[in-house]
Design an enzyme around this catalytic site. Structure first.
Site, PDB file in Angstrom:
ATOM      1  CB  CYS A  12      -0.975   0.051   1.175  1.00 22.41           C
ATOM      2  SG  CYS A  12      -2.291  -0.992   1.024  1.00 22.41           S
ATOM      3  CG  HIS A  56      -4.315   1.486   5.163  1.00 26.89           C
ATOM      4  ND1 HIS A  56      -3.406   2.310   4.965  1.00 26.89           N
ATOM      5  CD2 HIS A  56      -4.188   0.138   4.403  1.00 26.89           C
ATOM      6  CE1 HIS A  56      -2.361   1.345   4.271  1.00 26.89           C
ATOM      7  NE2 HIS A  56      -3.046   0.348   3.878  1.00 26.89           N
TER       8      HIS A  56
HETATM    9  N1  PCA Z   1      -3.092  -3.689   2.115  1.00 34.76           N
HETATM   10  C1  PCA Z   1      -1.698  -3.947   2.099  1.00 34.76           C
HETATM   11  C2  PCA Z   1      -1.527  -4.245   0.729  1.00 34.76           C
HETATM   12  C3  PCA Z   1      -2.649  -4.417   0.095  1.00 34.76           C
HETATM   13  C4  PCA Z   1      -3.741  -4.156   0.809  1.00 34.76           C
HETATM   14  O1  PCA Z   1      -4.992  -4.283   0.611  1.00 34.76           O
HETATM   15  C5  PCA Z   1      -0.977  -3.095   2.617  1.00 34.76           C
HETATM   16  O2  PCA Z   1      -1.433  -2.188   3.589  1.00 34.76           O
HETATM   17  O3  PCA Z   1       0.250  -2.635   2.415  1.00 34.76           O
END
Ligand code: PCA
Length: 208
Positions: free
Chosen positions: A141, A164
């Site tokens: 992410c 997120h």
């Molecule tokens: N969360 C991960 C990568 C893909 C996702 O949905 C992250 O927080 O890095």
């Protein structure tokens, strides 16, 4: 305003990723914002290319990437992405880079250019928990957000950022029902439409 909204494929043995579930359930138009979508592979190699192709194809005025953050309680717009990959678990290709710069000689960090404070406020006003986050981690992410802001540095006028989202109830605790996630996401997108430049001025910091 046309907004490119992205979500990730499931990873780490999960069968869903709430980021893509929520992205798909958002209506195609929210307030004055037209939504187009792209699914991004959860892989260091390939995620940024998929995003760059979608930006090229859609030519949006704003880009909001979504990802899952198990352990968080609310929706968390990210303030910053840092120039390092440091993976605690392998990605979906089995890659697990340690302390690797994302862009060698690139800036140490990029700030989001979306109105993150206005987004947090709007999500809360919709009755959904939200906080400004000062770290997107060091997994895929953060990698995608860094690559997005690096790409947009060459496209003045296009704003970008990352948010997120927590687990869905079936994935573990803490979690947020999908309807609440989508309601909060709609409020955040409306806030992006209301703030074509600048951001709300209010505190959103953390003590440590
Ligand atoms: N969360 C991960 C990568 C893909 C996702 O949905 C992250 O927080 O890095």
């Amino acid at each position: 305003m046309k907004l490119l909204l992205t979500g990730f494929e499931p990873f780490d043995g999960q069968t869903v990723n709430p980021s893509w579930e929520a992205a798909c359930r958002l209506p195609d138009r929210v307030g004055g914002v037209e939504i187009v979508r792209a699914l991004i592979p959860t892989a260091f190699s390939g995620s940024a290319q998929a995003l760059a192709r979608a930006v090229e194809r859609e030519d949006p005025q704003a880009v909001l990437c979504l990802g899952q953050a198990g352990g968080r309680e609310g929706l968390t717009p990210e303030r910053v992405a840092i120039n390092v990959d440091d993976a605690r678990i392998p990605d979906n290709d089995g890659a697990q880079p340690i302390d690797r710069p994302i862009v060698p000689d690139g800036p140490a960090a990029y700030f989001a250019t979306l109105p993150v404070k206005a987004m947090v406020r709007a999500i809360r006003e919709a009755g959904v928990p939200a906080n400004l986050s000062n770290t997107a981690g060091t997994f895929v992410c953060n990698h995608l957000m860094y690559c997005l802001m690096h790409l947009l540095a060459g496209r003045p006028g296009v704003r970008g950022g990352f948010m997120h989202v927590p687990f869905l109830p079936e994935q573990g605790h803490p979690s947020l029902p999908l309807e609440d996630m989508v309601r909060g996401l709609a409020a955040a997108v409306e806030a992006i439409g209301r703030y074509p430049a600048g951001d709300a001025r209010e505190e959103g910091g953390a003590l440590c």
